[in-house]
Each structure stands twice: as structure tokens, then as C-alpha cells.
Design a protein around this motif. Structure first.
Motif, PDB file in Angstrom:
ATOM      1  N   SER A  47     -29.676  -3.161  -5.964  1.00 36.72           N
ATOM      2  CA  SER A  47     -29.251  -4.063  -4.987  1.00 36.72           C
ATOM      3  C   SER A  47     -30.739  -4.720  -4.158  1.00 36.72           C
ATOM      4  O   SER A  47     -30.583  -5.462  -3.340  1.00 36.72           O
ATOM      5  CB  SER A  47     -28.341  -3.524  -3.846  1.00 36.72           C
ATOM      6  N   CYS A  48     -31.827  -4.268  -4.537  1.00 37.82           N
ATOM      7  CA  CYS A  48     -33.100  -4.989  -4.220  1.00 37.82           C
ATOM      8  C   CYS A  48     -33.058  -4.520  -2.558  1.00 37.82           C
ATOM      9  O   CYS A  48     -33.356  -5.503  -1.918  1.00 37.82           O
ATOM     10  CB  CYS A  48     -32.904  -6.503  -4.247  1.00 37.82           C
ATOM     11  N   GLU A  49     -33.197  -3.455  -2.431  1.00 36.63           N
ATOM     12  CA  GLU A  49     -33.200  -3.083  -0.680  1.00 36.63           C
ATOM     13  C   GLU A  49     -34.592  -3.437  -0.406  1.00 36.63           C
ATOM     14  O   GLU A  49     -35.389  -2.599  -1.079  1.00 36.63           O
ATOM     15  CB  GLU A  49     -32.794  -1.534  -0.768  1.00 36.63           C
ATOM     16  N   ASN A  80     -23.905  -5.605 -10.967  1.00 35.08           N
ATOM     17  CA  ASN A  80     -24.982  -5.317 -10.472  1.00 35.08           C
ATOM     18  C   ASN A  80     -25.702  -6.351  -9.659  1.00 35.08           C
ATOM     19  O   ASN A  80     -24.958  -7.334  -9.445  1.00 35.08           O
ATOM     20  CB  ASN A  80     -26.161  -4.959 -11.601  1.00 35.08           C
ATOM     21  N   GLY A  81     -26.604  -6.008  -8.846  1.00 38.69           N
ATOM     22  CA  GLY A  81     -27.507  -6.949  -7.926  1.00 38.69           C
ATOM     23  C   GLY A  81     -28.439  -7.613  -8.547  1.00 38.69           C
ATOM     24  O   GLY A  81     -28.393  -8.169  -9.485  1.00 38.69           O
ATOM     25  N   ALA A  82     -29.350  -8.470  -7.689  1.00 35.08           N
ATOM     26  CA  ALA A  82     -30.399  -9.343  -8.121  1.00 35.08           C
ATOM     27  C   ALA A  82     -31.470  -9.225  -7.127  1.00 35.08           C
ATOM     28  O   ALA A  82     -31.252  -8.524  -5.984  1.00 35.08           O
ATOM     29  CB  ALA A  82     -29.769 -10.464  -8.342  1.00 35.08           C
ATOM     30  N   ILE A  84     -33.139 -10.402  -3.861  1.00 34.43           N
ATOM     31  CA  ILE A  84     -32.245 -10.617  -2.780  1.00 34.43           C
ATOM     32  C   ILE A  84     -32.891 -11.970  -2.351  1.00 34.43           C
ATOM     33  O   ILE A  84     -32.072 -12.461  -1.651  1.00 34.43           O
ATOM     34  CB  ILE A  84     -32.428  -9.448  -1.533  1.00 34.43           C
ATOM     35  N   GLN A  85     -33.800 -12.366  -2.606  1.00 35.41           N
ATOM     36  CA  GLN A  85     -34.485 -13.751  -1.888  1.00 35.41           C
ATOM     37  C   GLN A  85     -33.779 -14.885  -2.745  1.00 35.41           C
ATOM     38  O   GLN A  85     -33.500 -15.758  -2.574  1.00 35.41           O
ATOM     39  CB  GLN A  85     -35.876 -13.864  -1.903  1.00 35.41           C
ATOM     40  N   THR A  86     -34.057 -14.761  -4.287  1.00 34.70           N
ATOM     41  CA  THR A  86     -33.721 -15.733  -5.084  1.00 34.70           C
ATOM     42  C   THR A  86     -32.221 -15.684  -5.569  1.00 34.70           C
ATOM     43  O   THR A  86     -31.571 -16.606  -6.380  1.00 34.70           O
ATOM     44  CB  THR A  86     -34.699 -15.810  -6.449  1.00 34.70           C
ATOM     45  N   LEU A  87     -31.511 -14.335  -5.548  1.00 33.75           N
ATOM     46  CA  LEU A  87     -30.359 -14.341  -6.014  1.00 33.75           C
ATOM     47  C   LEU A  87     -30.281 -14.406  -7.448  1.00 33.75           C
ATOM     48  O   LEU A  87     -29.245 -14.812  -7.896  1.00 33.75           O
ATOM     49  CB  LEU A  87     -29.338 -15.084  -5.176  1.00 33.75           C
ATOM     50  N   LYS A  88     -31.442 -14.044  -7.888  1.00 32.79           N
ATOM     51  CA  LYS A  88     -31.436 -14.158  -9.611  1.00 32.79           C
ATOM     52  C   LYS A  88     -31.773 -12.718 -10.048  1.00 32.79           C
ATOM     53  O   LYS A  88     -32.526 -12.056  -9.505  1.00 32.79           O
ATOM     54  CB  LYS A  88     -32.413 -15.228 -10.038  1.00 32.79           C
ATOM     55  N   LYS A  89     -31.221 -12.385 -11.300  1.00 36.93           N
ATOM     56  CA  LYS A  89     -31.508 -11.146 -11.978  1.00 36.93           C
ATOM     57  C   LYS A  89     -32.829 -11.470 -12.644  1.00 36.93           C
ATOM     58  O   LYS A  89     -32.793 -11.728 -13.972  1.00 36.93           O
ATOM     59  CB  LYS A  89     -30.392 -10.852 -13.139  1.00 36.93           C
ATOM     60  N   GLY A 120     -26.747 -13.626 -11.338  1.00 37.82           N
ATOM     61  CA  GLY A 120     -26.919 -13.646  -9.918  1.00 37.82           C
ATOM     62  C   GLY A 120     -26.530 -12.411  -9.228  1.00 37.82           C
ATOM     63  O   GLY A 120     -26.788 -11.243  -9.914  1.00 37.82           O
ATOM     64  N   PHE A 121     -26.497 -12.205  -7.861  1.00 42.99           N
ATOM     65  CA  PHE A 121     -26.214 -11.090  -7.297  1.00 42.99           C
ATOM     66  C   PHE A 121     -24.669 -10.962  -7.282  1.00 42.99           C
ATOM     67  O   PHE A 121     -24.020 -11.594  -6.436  1.00 42.99           O
ATOM     68  CB  PHE A 121     -26.880 -11.432  -5.818  1.00 42.99           C
TER      69      PHE A 121
END
Length: 558
Positions: A47-49, A80-82, A84-89, A120-121
Motif C-alpha cells: 500500500s506504499c506506506e 492491491n495498492g499503488a 500513493i502520490q500518483t495513484l498509479k501501479k 490504480g490504487f
């Protein structure tokens, strides 16, 4: 809110007493444990913590169990997440994943062939055959972007989001953050419609920073964010959907939704919706017919817990826990808030029984995310599996227990519960910040298994190896006049002098979907004396002397 009336307490106690007598008479050991064995699967939730602690980082983790290729075996999909800034995988580690089951509980990654890596996220997943072609499709809800994947029937999926009309931004609120949704037929026209659960208003550039110590940030309280409305999309029958959120009455009640349960709680033939909200009053959308809803949570007694305080409502399930034919509500929250249970009293009202059921005492120290209601020991009483873990980061561990093991709450009869954690084998893995969960029989042994996710940790397969050997039946219903998945169908099973009820619904827990056949435990009974089905179309069907320990496939009578 008022406590359970004296008369209702008496009825509740009598139900528990009769349940105990039935357990003894049918040879069931009321203290027999539910037990799971861990098996790994090659997926880790990313989740790009970051040290900045952006809210979506702690909210990922939906999972689905469903048969994507109609081979009779339940497969697994992970959202799955991405970045966090761009919301791109931006990296393969953020890929969504589809795993194909060989029928024995062994899984092969078929994501690339299926075309389901995502962009995306992604937060949650809802499974449903929206075009009635016999293959289950996938809705993925995410941060500022959702996706609809059409199942092509050849092992591949096509992104049809734009074609379906599900990619339009909200003109008032801007990009919305969906944590998942549910498929249901809101107007009984035989087509599945889509309800989307939206969380709070979030923007990377303007998000508040919340210090828990000088120079130390953690995830902000929901009060720092504005609520957003849920959405309802009506199926046009041609592959497209129409946003009827406003005209249906849904949009008029913004919230901070974390989970949705669907059931016809008043048995009027129309599917209703319960939404658990985070630090707000919950929503109960009563279906008036004709795709019109009235919000009745306060009238029904489910808006708040009985102490009248806002709690951290997380995932939810909406099924009959006490075998009286009326769907009850179970959802979870954080420590000191308990895991609330609302018993359906009929006539449109509920009573909170968190204390009377034992759940308040058992769950007060726990933080939960995803509750799934199912009969894990096949004794005829539905239990509750809860994924546990705190919403805060690992840096908060000095204040609360952030990483926690999962727990199964065993129904002792009449919706009184026993908490099983180590006893159930659930400490075979280290504690984690668990999130989504889905249920289904992954290896065909008649016992329901669980798939769970955890932030920055490997996913968990929990194979049910409970002792006791209770018999079972599963129903794989195919609608003709009703929607193909038969979502909304009510099933009543009579076996060994006991009666139990369930309904077809794939919505599960937090951001997840359990889309296998509808399961019943039969205890010592080797057959069901009577099975009664009410299809969403209103058609009724009866079967007698149905042999146990098999999946019964039924097509709706025309």
C-alpha cells in the motif's frame, strides 16, 4: 438507544436453551473447536506506506473468492495498492493478482493472461455476473478511480469501465474514494445493479498532517475529513449503467462507508442495504420498490450502538445468526468499541445484543476489520470470522496493539459466542494488520476456508480442518427470470428437526466478496428433509430428502 426489551430477552434466552437441547439430541459437541491450518499463497499486500501517513495507505486489502472459469473450483483475486502520490501501479509489486485453483487448494498465478493487473490504487472488490452470460465479472473500487472487468469466458477479462459509464467524476465532490461495493438487483428486473461504498473525501495535496508525538506523524482521525455519498448504478441491460444515486434517495445521506451488507431484512421481497460508517451514524437503506430507498437507521435502531457514541465502523455482514429467518447485522470496530451485533426483531426493528451474546466481553480489547458470517464447524449455527489489526501504523505500537491475530467467534447456539484464536490455530502465523477476508470451500472437503490479507505482509490461506465431521450442503443457484447469480434468493433448510436460513449474497466483510455456493452445515443429519427456495422473482421451489455432503446445482423454474 434503548436496551433489549424484557420480552425479547426472554425469547432470546429460550432460543439459546432450545439450541443447546438440539445440539445434545443431534450428537453435536457444543464445545468442539473450529480449527484452521495455514497455507501460504504468493501475494503480499503493498500500500506504499510512507512516514507521511496518507490515509489510503492503511486501508487497502480487499479479496474475492469466486469461480472465474466455471471449472467448479473457487479461485482467488486480490486487490492491491499503488504509488500513493500518483495513484498509479508504478511497480509490479502493486499488481492486482488472480490465482487459479486446481481443486485441491493449490493456486497458480494467471493474472497476466487474465488481464487483471490493474492500473490504480485499488481497495475493494465485488463479484457479480452483471450481464447474465454465466461468467462472473469483477468490480474493483479504488482511490479516485474504479474499474469494471467483464469476464470474456475464455480466461480473460476486458476493462469496460468507460463503456459501462462507470468512469464519470462526481460533479460536486470530485474524485471519490471507493472501498468496494455490492451487486444486487434493486428493482427485481433480473439484472444486477451496483452499489458503491465510498469512504471519506481525501486529497494528497491538501491532506492534514496529524502528530501523535513531536515530529511523529500517524494516520488522522476520520473527523479531519468530510463525508462523501455512496452511489447506486442501475443496470440498463445493454452493458451500460445509469447513476441513480440521487433519484433513489442514496445520495442524500453522505457518510464514511467502510462496509456494506445486503439482505431483505423485512422480507418484503426487496433487497436492502446496511452501511457501516467510520465515526458516524450508520446507514440502513430500506428498499421501497422501484429502485427507491428510504434511510431508516435511527428508526430501525442500528444507527448507533446503545451507548449512543460514534464508533469506528469497519466491515459488515448481514445474515441470520439465530436461525429465526430474519437477517441480523454484525460489524466490527476498534478496541474499547466492541464488535456490535444487532438482532432483527421483525417488523423493521433491531435490538443490540452485543452484551447478551457475549460479544462485548470477548471483543472489547480487539481491533477488527473484516467480519464474515458462515458455519465453519457445520453444526447448523453460523459463526463469525474476523480479521484483526489496527488502523494505525506500526509506529503506534507503544500505545495500542497494532498487529493482531485473527479470531473466529463460534456460535454456541442462538447467537451466543465463544472466541477462538490460538485454539483455532490462528496464531500459526505472526500477528498482522489484517484487512480483507473472503470465505469458500477451496479444496472441496465441505468445510469453509478463509482467505485474508494484511498490510505489507503475505496473504493468508486458512484451510478449515475442524474436527467433528458435520454434514453439509451447498446450493449453486442459477436464475432464469431472476439474475443469473440468484443474489437475493432466500433458502430455508430443515434437517434433523432443526431449521436454518441463509440468502444468496456475495458482499463480505471489508472490501471483499465471497462468491461461492451458499453453504449450510447439517450437523449429524445425512440429508435435509426439506429445502425451500424463494427466488428474487418471487418463484418458490421445494426439494425433499436432499442427500448431504454435496453441491446442489439448481436452475430457477421458468
Amino acid at each position: 438507544m434503548s436496551r433489549l426489551p424484557h420480552r425479547a430477552h426472554t425469547v432470546w434466552a429460550m432460543a439459546v436453551f432450545l439450541a443447546a437441547l438440539w445440539a445434545i439430541a443431534s450428537g453435536q459437541d457444543a464445545k468442539a473447536p473450529i480449527h484452521f491450518a495455514f497455507r501460504p499463497i504468493d501475494f503480499q499486500l503493498e500500500s506504499c506506506e510512507t512516514p507521511r501517513r496518507h490515509a489510503p495507505e492503511t486501508m487497502a486489502g480487499g479479496v474475492a473468492v469466486f469461480d472465474y472459469n466455471n471449472d467448479g473450483y473457487l479461485d482467488v483475486f486480490f486487490a492491491n495498492g499503488a504509488d500513493i502520490q500518483t495513484l498509479k501501479k508504478s511497480s509490479p509489486k502493486y499488481s492486482n493478482r488472480l490465482f487459479e485453483n486446481d481443486g485441491k487448494g493449490n493456486f497458480k498465478d494467471v493474472t497476466a493472461k487474465a488481464g487483471l493487473a490493474g492500473t490504480g490504487f485499488d481497495n475493494g472488490v465485488a463479484i457479480g455476473d452483471y450481464d447474465n452470460d454465466g461468467y462472473k465479472d469483477i468490480f474493483v473500487g479504488g482511490v479516485h478511480g474504479n474499474r469494471l472487468y467483464h469476464n470474456n469466458g475464455d480466461g480473460t477479462f476486458t476493462d469496460v469501465t468507460a463503456k459501462a459509464g462507470l468512469n464519470q467524476p462526481d460533479s460536486q465532490y470530485g474524485p471519490l474514494w471507493s472501498v468496494g461495493g455490492a451487486w444486487l438487483d434493486v428493482n427485481n428486473d433480473g439484472l444486477l445493479d451496483l452499489f458503491v461504498v465510498n469512504y471519506l473525501a481525501w486529497d494528497f495535496a491538501t491532506e492534514p498532517a496529524c502528530e501523535v508525538a513531536p515530529g511523529k506523524l500517524d494516520y488522522c482521525h476520520p473527523k479531519f475529513y468530510k463525508p462523501t455519498p455512496n452511489q447506486l448504478f442501475l443496470n440498463n441491460g445493454d452493458g451500460t449503467f445509469r447513476d441513480i444515486s440521487a433519484e433513489s434517495g442514496i445520495r442524500a445521506h453522505p457518510g464514511k462507508g467502510m462496509g456494506v451488507g445486503i439482505a431483505d431484512y423485512d422480507l418484503d421481497g426487496w433487497m436492502d442495504l446496511f452501511v457501516a460508517n467510520d465515526k458516524m451514524d450508520n446507514s440502513l437503506f430500506h428498499n421501497q420498490g422501484g429502485a427507491k430507498f428510504r434511510e431508516v437507521a435511527f428508526d430501525a435502531g442500528v444507527a448507533l450502538t446503545e451507548n449512543g457514541q460514534f464508533i469506528s465502523g469497519m466491515g459488515v455482514d448481514f445474515r441470520d445468526l439465530d436461525n429465526d429467518g430474519l437477517p441480523d447485522i454484525a460489524f466490527v470496530a476498534l478496541e474499547n468499541e466492541t464488535f456490535p451485533l444487532f438482532r432483527n426483531l421483525g417488523k423493521g426493528g433491531f435490538a443490540e445484543v452485543t452484551g447478551a451474546s457475549g460479544m462485548a466481553r470477548l471483543s472489547v480489547s480487539m481491533a477488527g476489520y473484516s467480519p464474515t458470517i458462515a458455519d465453519f464447524d457445520n453444526d447448523g449455527w453460523k459463526d463469525i470470522f474476523v480479521t484483526r489489526g489496527h488502523v494505525q501504523s506500526l509506529g503506534y505500537a507503544s500505545r495500542v496493539q497494532v498487529e493482531q491475530p485473527n479470531t473466529v467467534f463460534r456460535n454456541l447456539g442462538g447467537a451466543r459466542f465463544q472466541a477462538l484464536t490460538a485454539e483455532a490455530g490462528l496464531t500459526a502465523r505472526p500477528p498482522g494488520r489484517h484487512r480483507g477476508s473472503a470465505v469458500g470451500d477451496l479444496n472441496g472437503d465441505g468445510r469453509l476456508d478463509v482467505v485474508a490479507t494484511a498490510i505489507a505482509a503475505p496473504a493468508e490461506l486458512w484451510f478449515n480442518d475442524s474436527p467433528g465431521g458435520g454434514h453439509w450442503l451447498e446450493f449453486d443457484l442459477h436464475g432464469t427470470r431472476s439474475n443469473r447469480d440468484a443474489i437475493g434468493a432466500r433458502i430455508k433448510v430443515t434437517a434433523g428437526g432443526a431449521v436454518q436460513y441463509n440468502h444468496v449474497s456475495f458482499a463480505a466483510g471489508y472490501g471483499s466478496s465471497s462468491a461461492g455456493p451458499t453453504h449450510f452445515g447439517l450437523g449429524a443429519s445425512k440429508a435435509a428433509d426439506l429445502v425451500e427456495i424463494r427466488w428474487p422473482s418471487g418463484v418458490t421451489q421445494e426439494l425433499r430428502n436432499v442427500a448431504a455432503d454435496r453441491v446442489v446445482k439448481l436452475q430457477e423454474p421458468k
